[in-house]
Each structure stands twice: as C-alpha cells, then as structure tokens.
Write a protein that holds these residues in place. Structure first.
Motif, PDB file in Angstrom:
ATOM      1  N   ASP A  54       0.806  -1.221   0.000  1.00  0.00           N
ATOM      2  CA  ASP A  54       0.000   0.000   0.000  1.00  0.00           C
ATOM      3  C   ASP A  54       0.839   1.270   0.000  1.00  0.00           C
ATOM      4  N   GLY A  55       2.169   1.130  -0.081  1.00  0.00           N
ATOM      5  CA  GLY A  55       3.049   2.275  -0.262  1.00  0.00           C
ATOM      6  C   GLY A  55       3.848   2.102  -1.538  1.00  0.00           C
ATOM      7  N   ALA A  56       4.073   3.196  -2.273  1.00  0.00           N
ATOM      8  CA  ALA A  56       4.793   3.069  -3.542  1.00  0.00           C
ATOM      9  C   ALA A  56       5.486   4.377  -3.909  1.00  0.00           C
ATOM     10  N   ILE A  57       6.717   4.262  -4.429  1.00  0.00           N
ATOM     11  CA  ILE A  57       7.447   5.363  -5.040  1.00  0.00           C
ATOM     12  C   ILE A  57       7.903   4.878  -6.411  1.00  0.00           C
ATOM     13  N   HIS A  58       7.708   5.717  -7.451  1.00  0.00           N
ATOM     14  CA  HIS A  58       8.090   5.347  -8.806  1.00  0.00           C
ATOM     15  C   HIS A  58       9.063   6.389  -9.366  1.00  0.00           C
ATOM     16  N   THR A  59       9.990   5.930 -10.220  1.00  0.00           N
ATOM     17  CA  THR A  59      10.789   6.884 -10.990  1.00  0.00           C
ATOM     18  C   THR A  59      10.237   6.956 -12.406  1.00  0.00           C
ATOM     19  N   ASN A  60      10.649   7.989 -13.117  1.00  0.00           N
ATOM     20  CA  ASN A  60      10.296   8.089 -14.526  1.00  0.00           C
ATOM     21  C   ASN A  60      11.119   7.098 -15.344  1.00  0.00           C
ATOM     22  N   THR A  61      10.533   6.592 -16.398  1.00  0.00           N
ATOM     23  CA  THR A  61      11.296   5.785 -17.338  1.00  0.00           C
ATOM     24  C   THR A  61      12.028   6.719 -18.300  1.00  0.00           C
ATOM     25  N   ILE A  62      13.002   6.157 -19.022  1.00  0.00           N
ATOM     26  CA  ILE A  62      13.696   6.898 -20.072  1.00  0.00           C
ATOM     27  C   ILE A  62      13.168   6.355 -21.388  1.00  0.00           C
ATOM     28  N   GLY A  63      12.148   7.009 -21.927  1.00  0.00           N
ATOM     29  CA  GLY A  63      11.427   6.426 -23.053  1.00  0.00           C
ATOM     30  C   GLY A  63      10.709   5.172 -22.593  1.00  0.00           C
ATOM     31  N   ALA A  65      12.486   2.542 -21.547  1.00  0.00           N
ATOM     32  CA  ALA A  65      13.526   1.810 -20.834  1.00  0.00           C
ATOM     33  C   ALA A  65      13.585   2.279 -19.389  1.00  0.00           C
ATOM     34  N   GLY A  66      14.265   1.487 -18.564  1.00  0.00           N
ATOM     35  CA  GLY A  66      14.450   1.851 -17.165  1.00  0.00           C
ATOM     36  C   GLY A  66      13.186   1.648 -16.353  1.00  0.00           C
ATOM     37  N   GLY A  67      13.051   2.437 -15.318  1.00  0.00           N
ATOM     38  CA  GLY A  67      11.913   2.325 -14.419  1.00  0.00           C
ATOM     39  C   GLY A  67      12.293   1.628 -13.132  1.00  0.00           C
ATOM     40  N   LEU A  68      12.007   2.265 -11.999  1.00  0.00           N
ATOM     41  CA  LEU A  68      12.386   1.762 -10.682  1.00  0.00           C
ATOM     42  C   LEU A  68      11.254   2.041  -9.706  1.00  0.00           C
ATOM     43  N   TRP A  69      10.826   1.019  -8.973  1.00  0.00           N
ATOM     44  CA  TRP A  69       9.757   1.173  -7.984  1.00  0.00           C
ATOM     45  C   TRP A  69      10.237   0.691  -6.627  1.00  0.00           C
ATOM     46  N   VAL A  70       9.839   1.389  -5.575  1.00  0.00           N
ATOM     47  CA  VAL A  70       9.968   0.903  -4.200  1.00  0.00           C
ATOM     48  C   VAL A  70       8.552   0.749  -3.649  1.00  0.00           C
ATOM     49  N   LEU A  71       8.203  -0.470  -3.268  1.00  0.00           N
ATOM     50  CA  LEU A  71       6.878  -0.797  -2.742  1.00  0.00           C
ATOM     51  C   LEU A  71       7.026  -1.289  -1.307  1.00  0.00           C
ATOM     52  N   TRP A  72       6.056  -0.970  -0.450  1.00  0.00           N
ATOM     53  CA  TRP A  72       6.160  -1.402   0.948  1.00  0.00           C
ATOM     54  C   TRP A  72       4.787  -1.513   1.598  1.00  0.00           C
ATOM     55  N   ASN A  73       4.769  -2.182   2.763  1.00  0.00           N
ATOM     56  CA  ASN A  73       3.572  -2.304   3.592  1.00  0.00           C
ATOM     57  C   ASN A  73       3.649  -1.275   4.716  1.00  0.00           C
ATOM     58  N   THR A  74       2.706  -0.353   4.759  1.00  0.00           N
ATOM     59  CA  THR A  74       2.783   0.753   5.712  1.00  0.00           C
ATOM     60  C   THR A  74       2.534   0.320   7.154  1.00  0.00           C
ATOM     61  N   ASP A  75       1.960  -0.855   7.357  1.00  0.00           N
ATOM     62  CA  ASP A  75       1.769  -1.311   8.729  1.00  0.00           C
ATOM     63  C   ASP A  75       3.061  -1.872   9.329  1.00  0.00           C
ATOM     64  N   ARG A  76       4.078  -2.095   8.481  1.00  0.00           N
ATOM     65  CA  ARG A  76       5.339  -2.681   8.960  1.00  0.00           C
ATOM     66  C   ARG A  76       6.503  -1.698   8.901  1.00  0.00           C
ATOM     67  N   VAL A  77       6.508  -0.819   7.903  1.00  0.00           N
ATOM     68  CA  VAL A  77       7.570   0.179   7.797  1.00  0.00           C
ATOM     69  C   VAL A  77       6.972   1.517   7.389  1.00  0.00           C
ATOM     70  N   LEU A  81      10.477   9.556   1.314  1.00  0.00           N
ATOM     71  CA  LEU A  81      11.319   9.820   0.155  1.00  0.00           C
ATOM     72  C   LEU A  81      12.273  10.964   0.465  1.00  0.00           C
ATOM     73  N   LEU A  82      13.565  10.747   0.215  1.00  0.00           N
ATOM     74  CA  LEU A  82      14.574  11.788   0.378  1.00  0.00           C
ATOM     75  C   LEU A  82      14.909  12.448  -0.952  1.00  0.00           C
ATOM     76  N   SER A  83      15.145  11.631  -1.992  1.00  0.00           N
ATOM     77  CA  SER A  83      15.387  12.167  -3.331  1.00  0.00           C
ATOM     78  C   SER A  83      15.327  11.008  -4.315  1.00  0.00           C
ATOM     79  N   LYS A  84      15.196  11.368  -5.612  1.00  0.00           N
ATOM     80  CA  LYS A  84      15.197  10.319  -6.627  1.00  0.00           C
ATOM     81  C   LYS A  84      15.626  10.895  -7.968  1.00  0.00           C
ATOM     82  N   THR A  85      16.199  10.020  -8.805  1.00  0.00           N
ATOM     83  CA  THR A  85      16.494  10.316 -10.197  1.00  0.00           C
ATOM     84  C   THR A  85      16.021   9.105 -10.995  1.00  0.00           C
ATOM     85  N   GLU A  86      16.301   9.090 -12.294  1.00  0.00           N
ATOM     86  CA  GLU A  86      15.913   7.929 -13.096  1.00  0.00           C
ATOM     87  C   GLU A  86      16.615   6.653 -12.644  1.00  0.00           C
ATOM     88  N   GLN A  87      17.806   6.783 -12.006  1.00  0.00           N
ATOM     89  CA  GLN A  87      18.583   5.598 -11.630  1.00  0.00           C
ATOM     90  C   GLN A  87      18.539   5.264 -10.146  1.00  0.00           C
TER      91      GLN A  87
END
Length: 247
Positions: A54-63, A65-77, A81-87
């Motif tokens: 139920d928690g998610a952070i996504h980065t932009n893809t490059i066209g 290509a790429g793409g990075l997700w961080v997914l988590w359960n909010t009842d446990r952690v 977000l501090l910062s993000k780039t495509e990588q």
C-alpha cells in the motif's frame, strides 16, 4: 523483516502479478524493489495499486527503458522519500515494531557506462550527507570482480575500479549470499552462455551492527532473466557465514 529486489524486465507481462504474489506468499517482504519496469506515470500507479503493497514510489522511465519502484507495507515500515532520479530512489526507512531507522537507496544502474558514472557520483555525494545505517540495493549493471561473470568478454578492470571506488567512499560491505552465484543470465546454450552477479545488496558497518545475522539469498529465476534477491534481516535458520567483505 525481509526485502526483495527484482529486475523483472517489464511489468506488463501477464505473469508479473502472479510472480509478485508468489514472492509475497513465500517470503513475506515488507519492502519490494522492482527494477527495469519500463512503465512510469499513471500506468505505474495503476499496476502497483493491484499489488499487495500500500506504499509506492516510482521513478520516470527513459522512453520505454528503465523504471524503478519501491513498494512497501505501511503497517510494517514507514518510508519517507529523500530524493530520486531515473537511476535511484533514496529513502529513510523506519521499522515500526523496533523503532529502528536507516537509509535505503534503491538503484537501477543504466546499461550505458557514462550514465552509470553519474550514479556512482550521486551515491558518493549521498555518503557525505548522512552517517546513518545504510543499504544500497538493486541492479548495478556492472560485475564487481572477475568471478562475478561467466562467459563473454572479461570484466573491465577500469569500470570495476570505479565501482569499487564508489563502494569504498560509501563504506559498503558485501555480506555474502546463498544460492546460485549469478543473478542474471542471457539463457543461451553453453557455448554462448553469459552469466553475471549484478543484482546485489550492500550495507555499511552501522547497519551490520543493527542486523548482525542478516542473510542474502539468490532466489529461483522465473519470469525474468534476473533472479529475485532476498535480504532477511533476522533469518529463521542461522547458518555459518563468512565475515563481511569490504572493498
């Protein structure tokens, strides 16, 4: 608590959702890092809304290509977000039951060498900004040692030295692993087979002090040419393990 990182080579494949469900059922991760999703924006949110997190952070893809997700359960952690780039995605993780906090940097390093150098520079800059326990995890797209590759061209000494320089600056340790050595395969016949260990967790000494029995396992490859990698912070079965290796 467990974390899984996985380069899934695209989240639009029909088997993706089922494979995530299998990983959750078998290993119960509080955090899942998904790399090379090839999907961003509203479509990324639409897909992650259907997954058992139920928690998610996504980065932009490059066209496409790429793409990075961080997914988590909010009842446990609790994840901020501090910062993000495509990588990269840099977060602060607070574990609810223990009240411990640490930095998690999820990465999907570009296949292009010049862009990977930007990532190494960014990680070294982050190292100067905090003194907290720290985990860097993801697909680094660069073998670190000659034994991290089988087949194909030899590991580039110059590129691996730049990677090692980054890890040294970040004060990172490799705590070993269980399971198959290589995390990626081109899945060719043996004459053309190439395999690499490029999907990894690195941790700093203060994180090791918090979780001295942490264990990393390379899971069975399925759906993708990369295998998922599991970090168990408090593994149920304590096996003998080597001392952390510093670069």
């Amino acid at each position: 608590m467990n974390i899984i990182i996985w380069n899934c080579r695209g989240v639009l494949k029909p088997s993706f959702k089922k494979r995530v469900g299998d990983l959750v059922q078998n290993h119960n991760p509080a955090i899942l890092v998904v790399m090379e999703t090839r999907v961003g924006g509203d479509k990324a949110r639409e897909i992650t809304n259907l997954l058992p997190f139920d928690g998610a952070i996504h980065t932009n893809t490059i066209g496409y290509a790429g793409g990075l997700w961080v997914l988590w359960n909010t009842d446990r952690v609790e994840i901020a977000l501090l910062s993000k780039t495509e990588q990269e995605i840099h977060t602060e993780v607070k574990v609810r039951l223990t009240n411990l906090s640490w930095i998690l940097s999820a990465v999907y390093a570009s296949p292009r060498n010049a862009e990977r150098q930007v990532l190494w520079e960014n990680l070294m800059s982050v190292a100067d900004l905090h003194n907290m326990p720290w985990v860097i995890a993801g697909d680094f797209n660069e073998p670190l040692l000659s034994e991290d590759k089988f087949g194909g061209r030899a590991v580039s000494v110059n590129r691996s030295l730049l990677f090692k320089e980054c890890l040294d600056k970040c004060n990172m340790l490799d705590i070993g692993f269980a399971g198959p050595r290589f995390t990626w395969s081109n899945r060719r016949e043996v004459q053309a087979l190439i395999q690499e260990r490029i999907d990894r967790f690195f941790v700093n000494p203060s994180w090791c002090v918090m979780y001295p029995n942490a264990k990393i396992t390379h899971l069975t490859r399925c759906h993708s040419d990369h295998c998922p990698v599991l970090l168990e912070m408090q593994p149920r079965i304590q096996n003998g393990r080597s001392r952390p290796f510093r670069f």
